[in-house]
Design an enzyme around this catalytic site. Sequence first.
Site, PDB file in Angstrom:
ATOM      1  N   CYS A 149       0.855  -1.182   0.000  1.00  0.00           N
ATOM      2  CA  CYS A 149       0.000   0.000   0.000  1.00  0.00           C
ATOM      3  C   CYS A 149       0.892   1.232   0.000  1.00  0.00           C
ATOM      4  CB  CYS A 149      -0.892   0.000   1.243  1.00  0.00           C
ATOM      5  SG  CYS A 149      -1.990   1.421   1.338  1.00  0.00           S
ATOM      6  N   HIS A 159      -9.070  -3.821  -1.919  1.00  0.00           N
ATOM      7  CA  HIS A 159      -8.063  -3.046  -1.182  1.00  0.00           C
ATOM      8  C   HIS A 159      -8.398  -1.551  -1.232  1.00  0.00           C
ATOM      9  CE1 HIS A 159      -3.778  -2.092   0.028  1.00  0.00           C
ATOM     10  NE2 HIS A 159      -4.198  -0.931  -0.456  1.00  0.00           N
ATOM     11  N   GLU A 160      -8.707  -1.059  -2.452  1.00  0.00           N
ATOM     12  CA  GLU A 160      -8.953   0.386  -2.589  1.00  0.00           C
ATOM     13  C   GLU A 160     -10.238   0.795  -1.876  1.00  0.00           C
ATOM     14  OE1 GLU A 160      -6.609   2.187  -3.424  1.00  0.00           O
ATOM     15  OE2 GLU A 160      -5.369   0.618  -4.304  1.00  0.00           O
ATOM     16  N   HIS A 185     -10.058   1.448   1.765  1.00  0.00           N
ATOM     17  CA  HIS A 185      -9.581   2.780   2.165  1.00  0.00           C
ATOM     18  C   HIS A 185     -10.752   3.726   2.439  1.00  0.00           C
ATOM     19  CE1 HIS A 185      -5.206   2.671   1.825  1.00  0.00           C
ATOM     20  NE2 HIS A 185      -5.288   2.040   0.673  1.00  0.00           N
TER      21      HIS A 185
HETATM   22 NI    NI Z   1      -3.625   1.091  -0.195  1.00  0.00          NI
END
Ligand code: NI
Length: 175
Positions: free
Chosen positions: A103, A145-146, A149
């Site tokens: 990341c 993953h995104e 966030h």
């Molecule tokens: Ni990330």
Amino acid sequence: MALREILRMGDGRLLRVAQPVPESMFGSAGMNELIGDLLETMKAAVGAGIAAPQIGVDLRVVIFGGTGKNARYPDAPEIPFTVLCNPLLEPLDNELSAGWEGCLSVPGLRGEVPRYERLRYSGRDAAGAEFVCVVDGFHARVVQHEVDHLDGVLYPRRVEDMTKFGFTDVLFPTL
Ligand code: NI
């Protein structure tokens, strides 16, 4: 377009649940500027994707793909450039697969994270058009993953086997 500072783990702004993009912002100059900044910052950092909260913008916007083969993930398939706002993820089944992630907000580290192998995601593009995509494998991993966030979740929280979390050059000394 401007190169923006990428916030690093420990910054409380990475832990917020981001706000939905308001209707008035789709197709606006402000949206185009945000996407331009995210793209320039992602490319400069050689990332596979980036989320607005990583540059301190409290909105549910992520971008990913479009960079050809990613030097950080050389074996991964190419992902088309995507702008995804106000996303909804729906796993297609319960199968999880473990894979290595890094990341831009957690520089120098990698961890093995379980993610849904197959999912459908929907949302809006920068102009506000709705779209739906069905993906699997690395593409599905990047989206999960995104979008994490946007809910204030960094991947280290999802590492289950702490023997598979560490500095990239220690874990993979031949890279
Ligand atoms: Ni990330």
